[in-house]
Design an enzyme around this catalytic site. Sequence first.
Site, PDB file in Angstrom:
ATOM      1  N   ASP A   1      -9.641  50.714 -31.680  1.00  0.00           N
ATOM      2  CA  ASP A   1      -8.935  50.446 -32.919  1.00  0.00           C
ATOM      3  C   ASP A   1      -8.749  48.967 -33.207  1.00  0.00           C
ATOM      4  OD1 ASP A   1      -8.714  53.157 -33.246  1.00  0.00           O
ATOM      5  OD2 ASP A   1      -6.812  53.266 -32.167  1.00  0.00           O
TER       6      ASP A   1
ATOM      7  N   ASP B   1      -5.087  52.382 -29.947  1.00  0.00           N
ATOM      8  CA  ASP B   1      -5.474  51.839 -28.651  1.00  0.00           C
ATOM      9  C   ASP B   1      -6.248  50.543 -28.859  1.00  0.00           C
ATOM     10  OD1 ASP B   1      -8.426  52.097 -28.249  1.00  0.00           O
ATOM     11  OD2 ASP B   1      -7.984  54.200 -28.692  1.00  0.00           O
TER      12      ASP B   1
ATOM     13  N   ASP C   1      -2.685  55.919 -35.125  1.00  0.00           N
ATOM     14  CA  ASP C   1      -3.944  56.575 -34.835  1.00  0.00           C
ATOM     15  C   ASP C   1      -3.578  57.872 -34.116  1.00  0.00           C
ATOM     16  OD1 ASP C   1      -6.775  56.752 -34.557  1.00  0.00           O
ATOM     17  OD2 ASP C   1      -6.475  56.367 -32.428  1.00  0.00           O
TER      18      ASP C   1
END
Lengths: 71, 645
Positions: free
Chosen positions: B544, B540, B346
Amino acid sequence: MKKIKITIGGMHCASCASNIERAVKKLKGINSVSVSVLINKAIIEAQDNISIDEIKKTISRLGYEVENIEQ
Amino acid sequence: MNHNPHKESFEDREIRVWKKRLIGVWMFTIPIVILMIIDKMGFVLFDESIMTFIILILAFPVIFVFGFKTIKSGLKGFLSFYFNMDSLIALGTLVAYLTGVASFFFSLQDYSGISSMIMAFFITGKYIETKARGKATQEIRKLLELGARNARILMDKEEIEIPIKELKIGDIMIIKPGEKIPTDGIIVKGESSVDESMITGESIPNDKTIGSNVIGATINQEGILYVKATKIGKDTFLSHIINLIEEAQSTKVPIQAMADKITRIFVPSILFIAILTFVIWWLFADLSKAFGIAVAVLVIACPCALGLATPTALMVSSGMGAKRGILIRKGEAIQTMKKIKTIVFDKTGTITKGKPEVRELFSLNKEKDFLELVASIEKLSEHPIAKAIVEYSKLIKFKDVKKFKVLRGRGLEGEINRKKIMIGNRTLMNENNIFLNKFEDRIKKFESKGYTTMIVVENKKPIGIIGVADDVKEDSVKAINYLNRKGFRTIMITGDNEATAKAISQRVNIKEFIANVLPEDKANKIKELQKSGFVAFIGDGINDAPGLKQANVGIAIGTGTDIAIESGDIVLSKGSLIGVVQAINLSKATFKKIKQNLFWAFGYNVLMIPLAITGFIHPVFAEIAMALSSITVVMNANLLRNQRI
């Protein structure tokens, strides 16, 4: 469902751990049991109305000491 | 976490008990060995039956006093049909001992000296193994002992010291330089740096000031800190870490399943084989030989090596990880990691610091007026970008906003003084058919610098743009370079548009990127990638979570003081992406260790049991071999520490 952690004394072998797992799993209301010889603990997932006494008895009947219970 | 640091630890007590038994058994076994050697050399000291009698007396305390626990636990197995390792030793030593008694009445070889030696070696083995196991769990025990015992708090303007158990949320704790911070909290007064290495593995002390969060059990360096307790007992960061590690022990590594199955039926099977061996040797040779061989079969079998192979390696690995801020939550991840081909990161908070700042802006109006307009709307949003803009504006008095609306993944809108203001990304502009004309070049320039670019529109006309950037973490490039070199397919996933995503992915050398992904679509993108192989996702733990769950291995990056993360197979408590590299290396090394251990444990039993059955191994050597095999497994697991990760 709740999680119970029991410290068990007197285990010294992998077969001890697997015996406790087997015996406790047979009790009513137990979802999962995992016993670790290394941290001397059983981590049990069970229904909320589980009888802690029953678990305790099962473990001591096999010859191990229940030292501490956290819920 | 109910642990009293003053109490002797579980492991220390265990070691002490085995040591006492160890001294006891050898005190009586050594004279037996001496007697037997003298006898073997042909010197006749006593009459044979007196010799047997002396040995029986010497062996008695070995089996029935120092070996009492083992005998008792083993026999209990026979009564309840829950056989364990002790059942084998108990039966082996008792049978051997009783041959000594029986030899008074029948013509039978006396194995009572042997029984004493078996018990002595068994207990020696257990002692060494317990010590080695203690080493395997050392890091975890250190964590358990890490918590502070007392806290100094401010009560009625006076400093008093109280036991940690009496500490309540909201108490103001006073921590002097060099002291341990008693529990998690927030600084209300003072400034200092705090050494958090014991918990996050971060070696450089972190600077802390008013409003900073601090973690319990970390050490205050130079200033006096006044900290308001925010978490106590089971809810603290430290308790969470310990909990994660303990629970990881209860998860299973798939490769272990086979070993577990065998462990379960192992002891009864060996008992059966031993009886069979006894009968066959009795029929085809003689009773004395049959006893000796059956005892060897009983004591050579080693379910312990099989059962300890995986958990010990996992435990050492957990400890090594914890020291570096890597918490393995699920044992399965260690095995799955080997198959990972693709690593998806991410962007925000993972590759970047997660703290966006305004870098550049351009507006048709006066900057001050422009910012007043923008910040008044952004003030109403919780989004990190909104916060960055508000902070940048330094605005104190905000304008009245009507009809405020959050347009998810696109931007915000609202009305100020009857003017319709819209702030958002390209998607939002396209949706509303807003022509960017003369802004197009500037936007492109912002995007090429990796800025997330927000376009401000007043009554459908663009009036300015704001470039917000989130700094890349120091170690991100290094970590991604490493992973690229190792042949992983590295991908960045982000809500940013193509141009911005491209700029950032180039900056960190990531091979591919997927742009314009709404938060809720991340899991789907991962699912698509999984069609071509196993995928690890790093994000995180909060936003996520679905992606972490979808991935074959989810690595959650902890954000500061909160690791109450429910998703993620591995949690990194330190923000750095180097943790990902370390987690991959650690998993691979651990899995290799597990395989070695299982191979050894299986191999040992497969090779040694037939040798014992066929009578090639003397019972005492059988016992020594058994003890060595479980010690080897535990020690081999401890060798994992030598791995550089």
